[in-house]
Design an enzyme around this catalytic site. Structure first.
Site, PDB file in Angstrom:
ATOM      1  N   ARG A 170      -2.743   5.595   4.208  1.00 38.11           N
ATOM      2  CA  ARG A 170      -1.797   6.680   3.936  1.00 38.11           C
ATOM      3  C   ARG A 170      -2.518   7.961   3.497  1.00 38.11           C
ATOM      4  O   ARG A 170      -2.038   8.711   2.647  1.00 38.11           O
ATOM      5  CB  ARG A 170      -0.764   6.260   2.880  1.00 38.11           C
ATOM      6  CG  ARG A 170       0.047   5.043   3.277  1.00 38.11           C
ATOM      7  CD  ARG A 170       0.859   5.284   4.538  1.00 38.11           C
ATOM      8  NE  ARG A 170       1.577   4.072   4.917  1.00 38.11           N
ATOM      9  CZ  ARG A 170       1.144   3.195   5.838  1.00 38.11           C
ATOM     10  NH1 ARG A 170      -0.001   3.415   6.475  1.00 38.11           N
ATOM     11  NH2 ARG A 170       1.846   2.129   6.137  1.00 38.11           N
ATOM     12  N   SER A 220       9.536   3.797   2.382  1.00 35.56           N
ATOM     13  CA  SER A 220       8.796   2.942   1.463  1.00 35.56           C
ATOM     14  C   SER A 220       8.252   3.783   0.312  1.00 35.56           C
ATOM     15  O   SER A 220       7.520   4.745   0.529  1.00 35.56           O
ATOM     16  CB  SER A 220       7.655   2.248   2.199  1.00 35.56           C
ATOM     17  OG  SER A 220       6.949   1.396   1.338  1.00 35.56           O
ATOM     18  N   GLU A 290       3.653   5.810  -2.456  1.00 35.06           N
ATOM     19  CA  GLU A 290       3.337   6.180  -1.080  1.00 35.06           C
ATOM     20  C   GLU A 290       4.089   7.459  -0.723  1.00 35.06           C
ATOM     21  O   GLU A 290       3.567   8.321  -0.022  1.00 35.06           O
ATOM     22  CB  GLU A 290       3.734   5.056  -0.132  1.00 35.06           C
ATOM     23  CG  GLU A 290       3.535   5.373   1.334  1.00 35.06           C
ATOM     24  CD  GLU A 290       3.853   4.182   2.220  1.00 35.06           C
ATOM     25  OE1 GLU A 290       4.574   4.367   3.218  1.00 35.06           O
ATOM     26  OE2 GLU A 290       3.371   3.080   1.919  1.00 35.06           O
TER      27      GLU A 290
END
Length: 300
Positions: A170, A220, A290
């Site tokens: 990420r 998420s 995230e």
């Protein structure tokens, strides 16, 4: 903040614009100025004008994995829905930053190109996906990435190859250098159109069955901690279904926080912090977000 919009008369600007209109959570404060450039010349003009006047620039992409705080964003915010062209040459797909990853996977499938199936249901833009090395179901953007055109803060446009991007989980170098992704090119392989579509359908059905797509959310929320899965940790901690304000830990997937009743970004932030504290206290695991969190806190 006084961005000289009169110097760029052909560009659409909106002043004091509620960013809740553009985020997937349906939360977020106002932007001082929101800009919608139609092409790279207009984008460069905005960046150069902002730099010359010492004005901060923020780009928000499709705002699908983003929380904008209730105090909004100072300076100028740029969004690129007009950058949506997708082209294919041999086994490479090039998509402008404002094109959705979903449309990019559809274009690849129609051309019999395989490799992007994992992203068939990711709701973000190409720019955002490259920016954060988006991934799902075992695949990541870095797996298919070839190159990207990036507008740097000094107004130069540079081509970044795979090595330049410093991809990891990420993360990409764009998060550090202040650049704006203009387009991304993905190198794929030839495949059977029907089999590609079957895999896209399978993953989309999996997503629909497991994720709370019926509510606004930011996707998420937390990165997966090494050796663990976030959802089961949250369930084990007794936090599934927990509500703060209008935000709830999803009953369908505990790794998601959904907006069930006119939630604010502050509701989201308070619930995130509660989850992090609880998981740390119970399991000595530090959950990292995230979701990208930007903007200013609301003034009391």
């Amino acid at each position: 903040m006084n961005f000289p919009v009169e110097k760029l008369p052909n560009i659409e600007f909106k002043k004091d614009e509620p960013l809740s209109k553009y985020t997937f959570t349906k939360t977020g404060g106002n932007a001082d100025v929101l800009a919608f450039p139609k092409n790279r010349n207009e984008l460069v003009g905005i960046v150069n004008t902002a730099r010359e006047n010492g004005i901060k620039i923020t780009i928000i992409g499709n705002a699908s994995n983003l929380i904008i705080k209730d105090g909004g964003i100072r300076g100028i915010v740029i969004i690129l829905p007009n950058f949506h062209k997708i082209s294919i040459h041999d086994n490479e797909v090039t998509a402008e930053a404002g094109a959705t990853i979903i449309n990019t996977t559809i274009a690849a499938q129609k051309s019999g190109l395989t490799g992007l199936e994992f992203a068939a249901g990711i709701p973000g833009s190409v720019g955002g996906a490259v920016f954060m090395n988006a991934g799902a179901y075992g695949g990541e953007i870095k797996d298919v990435f070839s190159s990207a055109e990036v507008l740097l803060p000094d107004g130069q446009i540079k081509n970044f190859n795979h090595e330049d991007m410093a991809f990891n989980y990420r993360h990409s170098i764009i998060q550090e250098n202040g650049g704006i992704v203009i387009s991304g090119t993905f190198r794929l392989n030839s495949g059977d159109k029907n089999k590609i579509q079957e895999e896209m359908d399978r993953l989309n059905e999996l997503r629909r069955s497991k994720q709370p797509l019926e509510y606004p959310s930011c996707g998420s929320v937390f990165k997966r901690p090494v050796g663990h899965f976030t959802g089961p940790l949250i369930i084990k901690a007794g936090l599934q279904g927990k509500i703060i304000g209008g935000a709830q830990v999803s009953m369908k997937h505990a790794g998601f926080i959904v907006n069930i009743n006119h939630a604010t970004a502050t509701d989201y932030m308070n619930l995130i912090h509660l989850i992090q504290r609880t998981i740390k206290e119970k399991f000595d695991i530090e959950l990292q977000t995230e979701v990208r969190i930007i903007g200013e806190d609301a003034k009391l």
